[in-house]
Design a protein around this motif. Structure first.
Motif, PDB file in Angstrom:
ATOM      1  N   ASN A  93      40.610  38.574  28.950  1.00  0.00           N
ATOM      2  CA  ASN A  93      39.183  38.459  28.635  1.00  0.00           C
ATOM      3  C   ASN A  93      38.686  39.563  27.690  1.00  0.00           C
ATOM      4  OD1 ASN A  93      39.153  36.275  30.310  1.00  0.00           O
ATOM      5  ND2 ASN A  93      38.222  37.354  32.035  1.00  0.00           N
ATOM      6  N   LYS A  94      39.507  39.986  26.783  1.00  0.00           N
ATOM      7  CA  LYS A  94      39.213  40.931  25.694  1.00  0.00           C
ATOM      8  C   LYS A  94      38.883  42.355  26.139  1.00  0.00           C
ATOM      9  CE  LYS A  94      37.893  37.395  22.478  1.00  0.00           C
ATOM     10  NZ  LYS A  94      36.862  36.780  21.686  1.00  0.00           N
ATOM     11  N   LYS A  95      38.252  42.550  27.280  1.00  0.00           N
ATOM     12  CA  LYS A  95      37.906  43.894  27.717  1.00  0.00           C
ATOM     13  C   LYS A  95      38.619  44.310  29.003  1.00  0.00           C
ATOM     14  CE  LYS A  95      33.338  44.642  25.790  1.00  0.00           C
ATOM     15  NZ  LYS A  95      31.964  45.023  26.088  1.00  0.00           N
ATOM     16  N   LYS A  96      39.067  43.348  29.763  1.00  0.00           N
ATOM     17  CA  LYS A  96      39.681  43.647  31.054  1.00  0.00           C
ATOM     18  C   LYS A  96      41.173  43.917  30.871  1.00  0.00           C
ATOM     19  CE  LYS A  96      35.906  42.343  33.185  1.00  0.00           C
ATOM     20  NZ  LYS A  96      35.076  43.163  33.989  1.00  0.00           N
ATOM     21  N   CYS A  97      41.693  44.885  31.629  1.00  0.00           N
ATOM     22  CA  CYS A  97      43.118  45.216  31.587  1.00  0.00           C
ATOM     23  C   CYS A  97      43.749  44.984  32.955  1.00  0.00           C
ATOM     24  CB  CYS A  97      43.323  46.677  31.200  1.00  0.00           C
ATOM     25  SG  CYS A  97      43.004  47.000  29.477  1.00  0.00           S
ATOM     26  N   VAL A  98      45.020  44.632  32.927  1.00  0.00           N
ATOM     27  CA  VAL A  98      45.806  44.481  34.142  1.00  0.00           C
ATOM     28  C   VAL A  98      47.077  45.294  33.948  1.00  0.00           C
ATOM     29  CG1 VAL A  98      47.065  42.878  35.616  1.00  0.00           C
ATOM     30  CG2 VAL A  98      44.904  42.189  34.614  1.00  0.00           C
ATOM     31  N   THR A 133      60.107  35.178  34.623  1.00  0.00           N
ATOM     32  CA  THR A 133      61.532  35.151  34.959  1.00  0.00           C
ATOM     33  C   THR A 133      61.764  35.006  36.459  1.00  0.00           C
ATOM     34  OG1 THR A 133      61.602  37.560  35.080  1.00  0.00           O
ATOM     35  CG2 THR A 133      62.147  36.548  32.961  1.00  0.00           C
ATOM     36  N   GLU A 134      60.710  34.617  37.203  1.00  0.00           N
ATOM     37  CA  GLU A 134      60.780  34.368  38.650  1.00  0.00           C
ATOM     38  C   GLU A 134      61.070  35.627  39.470  1.00  0.00           C
ATOM     39  OE1 GLU A 134      59.999  31.505  40.271  1.00  0.00           O
ATOM     40  OE2 GLU A 134      59.407  30.774  38.315  1.00  0.00           O
ATOM     41  N   LYS A 135      60.717  36.803  38.956  1.00  0.00           N
ATOM     42  CA  LYS A 135      60.851  38.030  39.729  1.00  0.00           C
ATOM     43  C   LYS A 135      59.461  38.457  40.184  1.00  0.00           C
ATOM     44  CE  LYS A 135      65.015  39.726  37.558  1.00  0.00           C
ATOM     45  NZ  LYS A 135      65.654  40.815  36.843  1.00  0.00           N
ATOM     46  N   ASP A 136      59.397  39.077  41.358  1.00  0.00           N
ATOM     47  CA  ASP A 136      58.115  39.526  41.891  1.00  0.00           C
ATOM     48  C   ASP A 136      57.688  40.817  41.204  1.00  0.00           C
ATOM     49  OD1 ASP A 136      57.856  37.435  43.646  1.00  0.00           O
ATOM     50  OD2 ASP A 136      58.810  38.492  45.312  1.00  0.00           O
ATOM     51  N   GLN A 137      56.399  40.930  40.964  1.00  0.00           N
ATOM     52  CA  GLN A 137      55.830  42.126  40.363  1.00  0.00           C
ATOM     53  C   GLN A 137      54.451  42.362  40.950  1.00  0.00           C
ATOM     54  OE1 GLN A 137      55.896  41.077  36.242  1.00  0.00           O
ATOM     55  NE2 GLN A 137      54.044  39.846  36.358  1.00  0.00           N
ATOM     56  N   ILE A 138      53.918  43.542  40.719  1.00  0.00           N
ATOM     57  CA  ILE A 138      52.597  43.894  41.236  1.00  0.00           C
ATOM     58  C   ILE A 138      51.621  43.963  40.065  1.00  0.00           C
ATOM     59  CG2 ILE A 138      51.243  45.651  42.417  1.00  0.00           C
ATOM     60  CD1 ILE A 138      53.779  46.464  43.900  1.00  0.00           C
ATOM     61  N   ASP A 139      50.503  43.265  40.185  1.00  0.00           N
ATOM     62  CA  ASP A 139      49.434  43.329  39.201  1.00  0.00           C
ATOM     63  C   ASP A 139      48.285  44.134  39.803  1.00  0.00           C
ATOM     64  OD1 ASP A 139      50.784  41.845  37.358  1.00  0.00           O
ATOM     65  OD2 ASP A 139      49.685  39.984  37.712  1.00  0.00           O
ATOM     66  N   VAL A 140      47.874  45.193  39.087  1.00  0.00           N
ATOM     67  CA  VAL A 140      46.757  46.029  39.510  1.00  0.00           C
ATOM     68  C   VAL A 140      45.654  45.851  38.482  1.00  0.00           C
ATOM     69  CG1 VAL A 140      46.011  48.360  40.088  1.00  0.00           C
ATOM     70  CG2 VAL A 140      48.359  47.687  40.507  1.00  0.00           C
ATOM     71  N   GLN A 141      44.453  45.532  38.939  1.00  0.00           N
ATOM     72  CA  GLN A 141      43.333  45.328  38.018  1.00  0.00           C
ATOM     73  C   GLN A 141      42.878  46.675  37.478  1.00  0.00           C
ATOM     74  OE1 GLN A 141      40.286  43.144  40.010  1.00  0.00           O
ATOM     75  NE2 GLN A 141      41.583  41.368  40.357  1.00  0.00           N
ATOM     76  N   GLY A 142      42.911  46.825  36.168  1.00  0.00           N
ATOM     77  CA  GLY A 142      42.474  48.056  35.521  1.00  0.00           C
ATOM     78  C   GLY A 142      43.601  48.681  34.729  1.00  0.00           C
ATOM     79  N   ASP A 143      43.243  49.645  33.900  1.00  0.00           N
ATOM     80  CA  ASP A 143      44.204  50.344  33.049  1.00  0.00           C
ATOM     81  C   ASP A 143      44.649  51.621  33.747  1.00  0.00           C
ATOM     82  OD1 ASP A 143      45.733  51.332  31.036  1.00  0.00           O
ATOM     83  OD2 ASP A 143      44.085  51.706  29.639  1.00  0.00           O
TER      84      ASP A 143
END
Length: 185
Positions: A93-98, A133-143
């Motif tokens: 969304n142009k301003k949001k980072c993950v 690639t079907e591997k688990d990862q963690i997404d954290v909202q923010g930079d």
């Protein structure tokens, strides 16, 4: 005359049939047992447990820090990669980072516990997702790229053996080390 022919023939001798001790049926019938039958599975395992099966079950144990080469079809050699943690910043969304953190599970870290820690530490949402690639990862909202690298080192360096040389950052589609390891470790 008919009685004379019957008297000359001796009674037929019974055939001796050997039954398989595992399946309980004659040996030539073992191939025709249902494939999901327990007796068939035991019989098949005993057939394959010969010398060929024992050689196929042998595995090479790896020494710590040593790479194992695997032979692929066509004579190509694939080296086993060492475990590493990769951090990446994605924009939405142009301003949001993950901030995406992958590779923690290769060090034996439970991703559910790690995502809770990241969510509490950075006061943001953290979730476990699947990568393409079907591997688990963690997404954290923010930079939190640099802060996450420091937090991973601080939290998991003693217990799980994560070192500075194991953490990488993807920046402009290039994977670079998060820390310079030529200096002190």
């Amino acid at each position: 005359m008919a009685t004379a022919a019957v008297a000359q023939q001796s009674p037929p001798t019974p055939q001796v049939v050997e039954y398989d001790p595992i399946t309980g049926v004659p040996a030539e019938f073992n191939d025709f047992l249902p494939k999901d039958c327990e007796e068939y599975k035991k019989w098949k395992a005993s057939q394959e447990s010969g010398l060929e099966g024992q050689v196929a079950d042998l595995k090479v144990q790896e020494a710590p820090g040593q790479q194992i080469e695997k032979k692929l079809p066509g004579g190509k050699v694939k080296k086993k990669s060492k475990p590493e943690v990769v951090l990446e910043r994605n924009t939405r969304n142009k301003k949001k980072c993950v901030t995406t953190i992958s590779g923690l599970d290769t060090f034996g870290i439970k991703l559910a516990d790690a995502s809770k820690l990241f969510g509490k530490k950075f006061a943001s949402g953290a979730a476990i997702t699947k990568s393409p690639t079907e591997k688990d990862q963690i997404d954290v909202q923010g930079d939190f790229l640099d802060k996450a690298a420091d937090f991973i080192l601080k939290t998991y360096s003693k217990d799980k053996g994560i070192q500075k040389s194991d953490i990488y950052i993807i920046d402009n589609k290039k994977k670079i080390p998060a820390y310079d390891v030529e200096g002190d470790d």
